[in-house]
Enzyme design. Structure first.
Site, short mmCIF file in Angstrom:
data_model
loop_
_atom_site.label_atom_id
_atom_site.label_comp_id
_atom_site.label_asym_id
_atom_site.label_seq_id
_atom_site.Cartn_x
_atom_site.Cartn_y
_atom_site.Cartn_z
N CYS A 203 6.92 15.63 2.05
CA CYS A 203 7.72 16.69 1.44
C CYS A 203 7.26 17.07 0.05
O CYS A 203 6.45 16.39 -0.56
CB CYS A 203 9.17 16.24 1.35
SG CYS A 203 9.82 15.73 2.94
N GLY B 160 5.47 20.89 3.29
CA GLY B 160 6.54 20.84 4.28
C GLY B 160 7.01 22.23 4.64
O GLY B 160 7.34 23.01 3.76
N ASN C 201 10.83 12.67 -1.71
CA ASN C 201 9.51 12.68 -1.05
C ASN C 201 9.08 11.23 -0.89
O ASN C 201 8.93 10.53 -1.89
CB ASN C 201 8.52 13.46 -1.92
CG ASN C 201 7.08 13.37 -1.43
OD1 ASN C 201 6.15 13.49 -2.20
ND2 ASN C 201 6.90 13.15 -0.14
N GLY C 202 8.87 10.82 0.35
CA GLY C 202 8.49 9.43 0.62
C GLY C 202 9.33 8.87 1.75
O GLY C 202 10.10 9.59 2.38
N TYR D 199 -6.32 14.75 1.79
CA TYR D 199 -5.83 15.80 2.66
C TYR D 199 -4.63 16.58 2.15
O TYR D 199 -4.61 17.81 2.19
CB TYR D 199 -5.49 15.17 4.02
CG TYR D 199 -4.80 16.11 4.97
CD1 TYR D 199 -5.51 17.14 5.59
CD2 TYR D 199 -3.44 15.99 5.22
CE1 TYR D 199 -4.87 18.01 6.45
CE2 TYR D 199 -2.80 16.87 6.09
CZ TYR D 199 -3.52 17.87 6.70
OH TYR D 199 -2.90 18.73 7.54
P1 AMP Z 1 -7.38 15.22 15.08
O1 AMP Z 1 -8.77 15.61 15.44
O2 AMP Z 1 -6.39 15.62 16.14
O3 AMP Z 1 -7.28 13.82 14.69
O4 AMP Z 1 -6.97 16.09 13.82
C1 AMP Z 1 -7.71 16.02 12.66
C2 AMP Z 1 -7.19 17.07 11.74
O5 AMP Z 1 -5.87 16.74 11.33
C3 AMP Z 1 -8.01 17.20 10.48
O6 AMP Z 1 -8.38 18.54 10.32
C4 AMP Z 1 -7.10 16.78 9.37
O7 AMP Z 1 -7.24 17.64 8.27
C5 AMP Z 1 -5.73 16.92 9.94
N1 AMP Z 1 -4.82 15.90 9.41
C6 AMP Z 1 -5.09 14.82 8.68
N2 AMP Z 1 -3.98 14.14 8.38
C7 AMP Z 1 -2.98 14.81 8.90
C8 AMP Z 1 -1.59 14.62 8.93
N3 AMP Z 1 -1.00 13.60 8.35
N4 AMP Z 1 -0.89 15.53 9.60
C9 AMP Z 1 -1.50 16.52 10.22
N5 AMP Z 1 -2.78 16.77 10.24
C10 AMP Z 1 -3.53 15.92 9.59
#
Ligand code: AMP
Length: 460
Positions: A6, A32, A107-108, A246
């Site tokens: 969040c 979020g 957030n957390g 990220y």
């Molecule tokens: P996948 O190949 O399905 O593992 O998705 C990888 C993608 O998910 C990458 O482009 C990441 O930037 C993104 N990603 C990384 N961490 C998260 C997260 N916590 N929630 C959603 N997407 C994520």
């Protein structure tokens, strides 16, 4: 399905309070997209506004002209890490105590919320939501201490885990960071007022200047007499490194360090570890962009945008069901055939979680005529779930948990795969290596996970 955590913002002694909160939440939208809300005061009356959906949509009917006075308030953008997507779970969570309104934005994720909630319920506390955040409010007002600050400190001593918090109270706002400092929270200043937000990208839009990061275990009160800090006992500093990889926006400074600089360095360090030769470096937009620039620069290989993003699609993980996520992946990125065809390509990704989106994207590159596709990832393999506010799936669903790099390479359909080493990742940061939480990569959890029973632990 993985989800964002969040974003929170608080302002004090500022004109046009809802407008400033709105702009700030808009800048924090990437943290979020499920719901948002604000609680604010014009130093006389208190107002609340909340809704499901994006900031822009939720506030489309809000009458900003009606609230132009000086005042203070807090706001929240939410993606659920505990508690389901539901109207009752929209934050800030608000209560009334002795005729005054209080609000809390979190957030957390707390790691001992199950036990605390059971305890509170056995004492007759009635819960309105499935948020772990609600526990904090009950603990505050059940405290026998006299002053609000003493009640707050007593409550916070009982909760464990990750919390960057904002509390709206009749005498101003409290900005709080847990003793490990898992999530970012920073302070900024207007001419006569203050702002606190998850990331300082919010400050630029509202014309505030960055002052500093809130310290681990700090409780900062912002009120009539300016700033006053109280401290909880510090723990081992454990800043979430995944925020740099990220989550955070690259134009933000988090934990006092530039996200852009850190991401570029991740790419440069990747270049040092790489064996692949290629014609082009392309990022998976947007999260791979900056690392890809650093990598291409160091390798002296041309950087191209091999995928074009449709900006009208949200981050794919926002969509709450598997089916929409898969459609989302295809809708969101389209390869540029003229760039890709017959080329040997290094694709830069910030992380691989389940591997499902990556597989689909690599397949698209093949269809666009790529000769060879190598994937490099600007973080180590994610093998362990996060209990501190990032909604990764369970261990079994994480592709790197229980699979070798060779197996992952095969599943995704790559000619080569390289993950940045833990050392390479840590040395990309200016902050000390041992002050980061790297639990999702190493399984070393800085705060014991006593009773976390999953995201839906309070739903049944
Ligand atoms: P996948 O190949 O399905 O593992 O998705 C990888 C993608 O998910 C990458 O482009 C990441 O930037 C993104 N990603 C990384 N961490 C998260 C997260 N916590 N929630 C959603 N997407 C994520």
């Amino acid at each position: 399905m993985i989800r964002e955590n969040c974003g929170i913002v608080g302002i004090y002694n500022v004109k046009d309070v809802p407008k400033i909160l709105y702009f700030s939440l808009f800048s924090l939208q990437h943290r979020g997209q499920e719901s948002c809300g604000i609680i604010f005061s014009d130093f006389k009356n208190t107002y609340i506004y909340k809704g499901m959906g994006l900031v822009n949509d939720v506030f489309s009917k809000f009458d900003f002209e009606k609230y132009k006075n000086f005042g203070f308030g807090i706001g929240h953008v939410r993606y659920s890490t505990t508690g389901s997507p539901d109207i009752k779970n929209i934050q800030p969570f608000i209560v009334e105590y002795k005729g005054e309104k209080y609000g809390i934005a979190h957030n957390g994720t707390l790691v001992n919320s199950y036990t605390l909630r059971e305890e509170l319920e056995s004492q007759g506390t009635l819960f309105q939501t499935t948020l772990d955040t609600e526990i904090i409010i009950h603990l505050i007002f059940r405290s026998k201490k006299e002053s609000f600050i003493d009640k707050l400190i007593e409550a916070l001593k009982k909760v464990k885990g990750a919390y960057s918090l904002l509390i709206f109270s009749p005498d101003g706002i409290y900005a709080i960071k847990d003793p490990n400092g898992f999530r970012p929270l920073c302070l900024g200043k207007f001419e006569n007022g203050y702002v606190v937000a998850s990331e300082n990208c919010a400050f630029d839009l509202i014309g505030a200047n960055y002052i500093r990061e809130i310290e681990e275990g700090e409780i900062l009160h912002i009120g009539e007499n300016g700033l006053k800090s109280y401290y909880l006992q510090k723990n081992k500093i454990s800043r979430c490194i995944f925020e740099f990889i990220y989550f955070a926006r690259p134009d933000s400074k988090i934990f006092g360090e530039s996200v852009y600089k850190a991401r570029k360095k991740l790419g440069e360090n990747l270049a040092r570890e790489l064996q692949f030769k290629a014609d082009l470096v392309i990022p998976i937009p947007d999260s791979g962009n900056i690392a890809a620039i650093g990598l291409a620069e160091k390798l002296k290989i041309p950087f191209e945008m091999g995928f074009i993003r449709n900006h009208y699609v949200g981050r794919t993980f926002i969509m709450p069901f598997q089916t929409s996520r898969e459609i989302g992946v295809k809708v969101k990125l389209n390869p540029v055939k003229e760039v890709i065809k017959d080329k040997c390509i290094i694709v830069v990704e910030d992380s691989i979680v389940r591997g499902t989106t990556s597989t689909l994207r690599i397949n698209e590159l093949r269809k666009a005529g790529a000769r060879n596709v190598y994937m490099v990832v600007s973080s180590p393999p994610i093998k362990y779930p996060c209990f501190y506010g990032i909604d990764f799936p369970t261990k079994n669903e994480l592709i790197a948990s229980g699979k070798t790099i060779k197996e992952i390479k095969k599943i995704i359909g790559l000619d080569g795969l390289h993950y940045l080493s833990l050392k390479g990742m840590l040395s990309s940061m200016d902050l000390p290596d041992d002050e980061f939480c790297t639990a999702c990569f190493t399984g070393q959890y800085p705060v014991e996970i006593s009773d976390f029973k999953g995201k839906e632990q309070f739903e049944k």
